[in-house]
Design a protein around this motif. Sequence first.
Motif, PDB file in Angstrom:
ATOM      1  N   UNK A   2       0.836  -1.207  -0.033  1.00  0.00           N
ATOM      2  CA  UNK A   2       0.129  -0.074   0.106  1.00  0.00           C
ATOM      3  C   UNK A   2       0.770   1.372  -0.033  1.00  0.00           C
ATOM      4  N   UNK A   3       0.719   2.090  -0.883  1.00  0.00           N
ATOM      5  CA  UNK A   3       1.300   3.600  -0.742  1.00  0.00           C
ATOM      6  C   UNK A   3       0.748   4.461   0.062  1.00  0.00           C
ATOM      7  N   UNK A   4       1.349   4.433   1.393  1.00  0.00           N
ATOM      8  CA  UNK A   4       0.959   5.027   2.592  1.00  0.00           C
ATOM      9  C   UNK A   4       2.150   5.669   3.294  1.00  0.00           C
ATOM     10  N   UNK A   5       1.989   6.767   3.652  1.00  0.00           N
ATOM     11  CA  UNK A   5       3.000   7.599   4.287  1.00  0.00           C
ATOM     12  C   UNK A   5       3.153   6.817   5.807  1.00  0.00           C
ATOM     13  N   UNK A   6       2.291   6.155   6.229  1.00  0.00           N
ATOM     14  CA  UNK A   6       2.472   5.465   7.538  1.00  0.00           C
ATOM     15  C   UNK A   6       2.872   3.727   7.399  1.00  0.00           C
ATOM     16  N   UNK A 160       4.199  13.778   1.547  1.00  0.00           N
ATOM     17  CA  UNK A 160       4.736  14.192   0.151  1.00  0.00           C
ATOM     18  C   UNK A 160       3.846  13.567  -0.780  1.00  0.00           C
ATOM     19  N   UNK A 161       4.287  14.194  -2.097  1.00  0.00           N
ATOM     20  CA  UNK A 161       3.558  13.505  -3.046  1.00  0.00           C
ATOM     21  C   UNK A 161       4.257  12.107  -3.722  1.00  0.00           C
ATOM     22  N   UNK A 308       3.586   6.115  -9.771  1.00  0.00           N
ATOM     23  CA  UNK A 308       4.251   6.169  -8.418  1.00  0.00           C
ATOM     24  C   UNK A 308       5.908   6.496  -8.667  1.00  0.00           C
ATOM     25  N   UNK A 309       6.279   5.584  -9.628  1.00  0.00           N
ATOM     26  CA  UNK A 309       7.782   5.872  -9.670  1.00  0.00           C
ATOM     27  C   UNK A 309       8.158   7.377  -9.962  1.00  0.00           C
ATOM     28  N   UNK A 314      10.615  12.065  -8.461  1.00  0.00           N
ATOM     29  CA  UNK A 314      10.858  13.559  -8.429  1.00  0.00           C
ATOM     30  C   UNK A 314      11.120  14.093  -6.823  1.00  0.00           C
ATOM     31  N   UNK A 315      10.513  13.190  -5.976  1.00  0.00           N
ATOM     32  CA  UNK A 315      10.899  13.684  -4.324  1.00  0.00           C
ATOM     33  C   UNK A 315      12.044  13.173  -4.332  1.00  0.00           C
ATOM     34  N   UNK A 316      12.593  12.077  -4.448  1.00  0.00           N
ATOM     35  CA  UNK A 316      13.985  11.603  -4.026  1.00  0.00           C
ATOM     36  C   UNK A 316      15.017  12.707  -4.561  1.00  0.00           C
TER      37      UNK A 316
END
Length: 339
Positions: A2-6, A160-161, A308-309, A314-316
């Motif tokens: 799951x794509x989740x910040x937690x 983050x996005x 997602x990649x 972009x963020x990394x």
Amino acid sequence: MPEDSRHFPAAAMQLLHEQSLLQINLPKRFRVIDECIPVYETLCKIGQCNLSVGRIYEGHLNAIKLIKDHGSESQQEYFFQEARIGKLFSVWNTEMSSEALTAQLSHSKLQLNGAKTFCSGGLQIDYAIITAEVDEDKQMLIFPLKEYPKLIEDWSLWNPMGMKNSVSCRIDFSGIEISSDLKLGELNAYQQQPWFSGGAMRFAAVQLGGAEALMHSTIDHLNAQNKSSDPYQQQRMGTMAILVESGKFWLQKAQEIDDHQQDYSSAEIVNFADMMRSAILNISEEILQLTERSIGVQGFMENHPMEQVYRDLKVYLKQPGPDLALKNVGAYTFDHYKK
């Protein structure tokens, strides 16, 4: 996953342990397998699979290296055995100036006050190397997170996005006491060159893996759309292939420097790291643009493998000091230019 910040990527980290990849930069006697696995190629491959996992893994290798370089014999013996059985390590240095982490010596204890931000891995990490101000200096501490169950993950600064699964939360250490035996190295050892700057080679390797994953997503998409014969798509793909392949030469040189660092001066290693991170930043940004133009709006749908990649990379890529790194390469070149 799951794509989740937690959501910590526990299954992925367990798989890395089962494949003995958490041990690859341990001294040989602590490794389960004798095979020498190249660090930078491994970082790239993991980044290609998942950039958040790559970020946590890179932090683990960074912590192991810091203990190798600065730990006492007893610290190395204990913590390398912990790494051998799959315990996870990380390095947390980032903080807000208004709540910078401090440590005060009281008897044989260190009293902590302040917080760290962008703590990748969060409280799923077993041991975090944190930096704390002691007077006007910085001291590394090996913090055993599992011994402090009252610590809390603060998600207010991590929405983050992309790179959500790196779970890079804020953690407040105020009011905690730890043994002074957990000090790692001398004062200001964390900032010692060449590896304070040289560590950029590791995150650049992970980033290149993300760029390669975007190229693969583009190939799959264009094949599925029967567009692989389009001359403009072929031109873009040719450019991407050259960019990725050129990035892998940087990885090879990084591995050579890591394996034979005694043959290089500190200034040479720092300069190479600044060059490598700058080059792979440019490679990655160009591949982001080429992927976007090749796939178009379909790639920005949530169910598309690119989406997602793209966001994660972009963020990394937003690592600190890219302009300074490039400026330093220029200054070094002027200083060492010979006719």
